[in-house]
Design a protein around this motif. Sequence first.
Motif: not given
Length: 463
Positions: A444, A449, A452
């Motif tokens: 990640p 992020s 998303k």
Amino acid sequence: MMQPNLDISEMFADRQFQRNALHTRYLNEQLVRVLKTIGYDVGFQRAQGQYLFDRDGDRYLDLLSGFGVFALGRNHPTVKNALKSVLDSDLPNLVQLDLSTLAGILAERLIAHVPYLDKVFFANSGTECVEAAIKFARGATGRTGIVYCDHGYHGLSYGSLSLTGDKNFRDGFGPLLPDCFSIPFNDLPALEKALASRQVAAFIVEPIQGKGVNIPDDGFLADAAALCKRYGTLFVADEIQTGMGRTGRFLAVEHWNVEPDMVLLSKSLSGGHVPVGAVLTRKAIFDKIFDRMDRAVVHGSTFSKNDLAMAAGIATLEALKQEKVIENAAARGAELLATLSAMVPRYELLKNVRGKGLMIGVEFGPPKSLALKASWTMLEAASKGLFCQLITIPLFKDHKILSQVSGHASHTIKLLPSLTITQEDCNWITSSFDTVIESSHRVPGAIWSLGKTLVDNAARKSA
């Protein structure tokens, strides 16, 4: 009588913080939402050359250049001074029943750059040039068919939209012009099949396609021109984005030694201040349209040949020559292509870097490693091409570089900087891309992020 003193700069300063509210109320509310969503609403205050400055005084490098308008950068002194001189001279502008001296001068200087053509028709924009080319081709040949290429972009008025392949632009606006047919870019057999009917007035093509920065095969344009000549079809080069030095030559077709029947110019011809477009054409075509005195104004536009636009074009050509701007575009473009291409073997998400001069496409594609592949697939399922936004947003926020994807659902980021960029600017570009692309390979990580978040936002809006 005392004249009111209208200070536009003061008006701008007084109301700059209302720009979102003004656009939401009176203009395009959806654009306001887009800019807020991707974090681009920083409130640019001023500009100089290739740089923009936001409300906090931070400096940004502009790789959009107003979609290719600012070849000389913003607020170029040569162009500004030319426009001031027009305004201070009280010239007899747009008399209509008179001849514009400045239009004659600009036409003369344009033809000097493209000496195999003879005549110039001035318009107000690129899309108006495409509309004129359609009319001229049909009028000169007596045919109705127009052939264009898939993924091409020629404008958004009805004639030019009929030659623009992206359904995102076309949907909801039909029916468009009849007798307009698309072929795949670089497909000579498809072109010959279309031309063999001898009903095609013109083949209109971007030498390098703006949407995707698609480069022609080495022989495509020359062979296409030869096919057009064989079948009595006019070969029209849409150089609205590629012309005026963008690719390191005055016209992009010069890279392949092609001499079109018509050349369309706009965008950077304006100097970034006054919209202008030009159709350069052969005398035989022009004389078929304006063939009698009672047809002297059979096609035209009220504001074309206005003195400010003509002065902007003259000043732009002068600056290109005096400052060796086209030569700089060729040199800086070669450097960027080399340094960005060198990153391709290092990053599995980076697939290709291509271009000519300072028209460069940086293409991304699906990775092979499992962790990256899963994240890529999630983004693609939500919105095709979304990954590129994960590159452009941190480029903007963290590295102060303004860039954007090359078209709807595209996996390519297009670089169209001012042709005046420096070696230092090139280092800024390559180091920033290197840092952001490297970050995109960490899963990640902050970039995923962000992805998303964008996906979640899209899901909430569609729910």
